[in-house]
Design a protein around this motif. Sequence first.
Motif, PDB file in Angstrom:
ATOM      1  N   ALA A 177     -42.084  16.512 -17.274  1.00  0.00           N
ATOM      2  CA  ALA A 177     -43.152  17.349 -15.856  1.00  0.00           C
ATOM      3  C   ALA A 177     -42.507  17.293 -14.892  1.00  0.00           C
ATOM      4  O   ALA A 177     -41.982  17.913 -14.130  1.00  0.00           O
ATOM      5  CB  ALA A 177     -44.363  17.289 -16.177  1.00  0.00           C
ATOM      6  N   GLN A 205     -40.133  15.266 -13.879  1.00  0.00           N
ATOM      7  CA  GLN A 205     -38.675  15.349 -13.825  1.00  0.00           C
ATOM      8  C   GLN A 205     -38.100  16.092 -13.671  1.00  0.00           C
ATOM      9  O   GLN A 205     -37.086  16.929 -12.618  1.00  0.00           O
ATOM     10  CB  GLN A 205     -37.767  14.218 -14.782  1.00  0.00           C
ATOM     11  CG  GLN A 205     -36.626  14.378 -14.924  1.00  0.00           C
ATOM     12  CD  GLN A 205     -35.706  15.787 -14.757  1.00  0.00           C
ATOM     13  OE1 GLN A 205     -34.278  16.375 -14.109  1.00  0.00           O
ATOM     14  NE2 GLN A 205     -35.681  16.259 -15.585  1.00  0.00           N
ATOM     15  N   ILE A 206     -39.059  17.360 -14.352  1.00  0.00           N
ATOM     16  CA  ILE A 206     -38.114  18.452 -14.073  1.00  0.00           C
ATOM     17  C   ILE A 206     -39.238  19.574 -12.374  1.00  0.00           C
ATOM     18  O   ILE A 206     -38.048  20.652 -12.393  1.00  0.00           O
ATOM     19  CB  ILE A 206     -38.994  20.164 -15.655  1.00  0.00           C
ATOM     20  CG1 ILE A 206     -38.122  19.716 -16.861  1.00  0.00           C
ATOM     21  CG2 ILE A 206     -38.903  21.097 -15.187  1.00  0.00           C
ATOM     22  CD1 ILE A 206     -39.177  20.155 -17.466  1.00  0.00           C
ATOM     23  N   GLU A 223     -36.196  17.987 -10.791  1.00  0.00           N
ATOM     24  CA  GLU A 223     -34.493  18.718 -10.644  1.00  0.00           C
ATOM     25  C   GLU A 223     -34.932  20.689 -10.270  1.00  0.00           C
ATOM     26  O   GLU A 223     -34.111  20.939  -8.952  1.00  0.00           O
ATOM     27  CB  GLU A 223     -34.510  19.116 -11.953  1.00  0.00           C
ATOM     28  CG  GLU A 223     -33.661  19.575 -12.474  1.00  0.00           C
ATOM     29  CD  GLU A 223     -33.102  19.591 -13.684  1.00  0.00           C
ATOM     30  OE1 GLU A 223     -33.418  18.754 -15.091  1.00  0.00           O
ATOM     31  OE2 GLU A 223     -31.591  19.705 -13.938  1.00  0.00           O
TER      32      GLU A 223
END
Lengths: 219, 129
Positions: A93, A95-96, A99
């Motif tokens: 979560a 990292q997303i 990103e």
Amino acid sequence: MQDVYLLVSGPLAWAAWTIFVLGSIYKIWSTLNTAKQKDQVLLNYVSFKYGMRSIINWSIPFNTVNMRLHPLFTGVAFFFHIAFFALLIFVSAHQIMIEEGFGIGWFTIPDAVADIIAFAVIGACIFFGVRRVVRPEVSYVTDWTDFALLALVAAPFVTGVLAYHQLGDYLTMVILHMLSAELLLVAIPFTRLSHMLLAPLTRAYIGSEFGMVRHVKDW
Amino acid sequence: MRHKLHRYIIFCSVVLCVTLCSVSAFAQEDTYLKVDAFGSLERPVSMFDHDAHNEKAMIEDCAECHHVYENGKLVEGESSEDRGCADCHTLKAQGNQPGLRMAYHKQCKSCHVEKKKGPVACGECHVKR
Ligand code: HEM
Ligand code: HEM
């Protein structure tokens, strides 16, 4: 509710990280400054070689005499610190969201594995708490602020797991997770959690004194 | 006589079961956005009831989501509802074309944020069941 989520995940997260970075710089600067004022010659003794040598040796689990004297605490403490940074950076979560916000992506750990590590970290925090009660030499130097800080450290993990499993009201739990994590970030430079910033400095100083002046190892 | 009634009851219950099962299977297909391209899923599959969503959100233009790009420019008045997102969006990004997961997230969330309505947090779409 959506407004609160967007506020907490946007502006407040920026504010928390900014305070954390600026506060950390200030903390290191003011510590070095105090050291310089109190003892002019102290900084002359700090050597990069002996400082790094000490930091590296104290970074290897069970490498020091003191760690081998306290194997259980050492094991749990090393696990806790590694897991803390691993989860912060590699939970999918997190990292997303990074990103999507900044366009940079990296490897993530599977949610099921992150979940197990998070449970273990909560266990480690309970261990730290119990240790502060049952070990006389530790409980002697413990007051309520130690437990408060420990609760603050555990809070993002507890709320993160509850949110992930969607236990309780989901949006409330995610918002609490982010708020507690932001509070923790802000607390690092200004509480005893500043050991994250100061531990390398004290290690470098002690390592230098032992290595350069006394010609002995400090581990 | 009794024998016949028995068979009749069994026949009826089988028909009832099959009907109920297929109804709930259809309902499932309608309310969730099943995407095969991801393979095995990390998260519970996202909520999305296509027609009900677009009616409630009052979206008339299919191309708001089913877009067509040519040389990096959005083509007005053309739409691509005959294709799934995965037909163009591969798992990994290709230049300006976002990867599949990013394509869904960006399109869904940016509109919800803009309209100040609709889900924006992970578990609001990926609801556990
Ligand atoms: C500003 C800082 C942070 C933000 C915005 C944030 C945001 C999030 C979000 C949105 C989730 C997903 C919840 C879900 O799956 O539905 C999550 C999960 C999680 N976060 Fe954070 N987080 C932050 C800081 C932290 C910190 C400092 C830690 C501790 C190292 C942490 C540990 C976790 C854990 C353990 C999970 C659950 C993982 C799992 O059980 O699979 N977070 N976070
Ligand atoms: C790279 C950064 C860090 C270093 C080098 C470091 C170093 C240490 C060391 C050497 C100890 C053992 C202290 C002792 O012997 O009593 C310790 C304990 C601990 N650290 Fe860190 N630390 C770091 C970052 C953090 C962070 C970010 C947190 C959480 C926000 C944290 C939370 C703790 C806790 C809860 C304990 C146990 C305290 C107790 O109850 O005895 N540390 N750390």
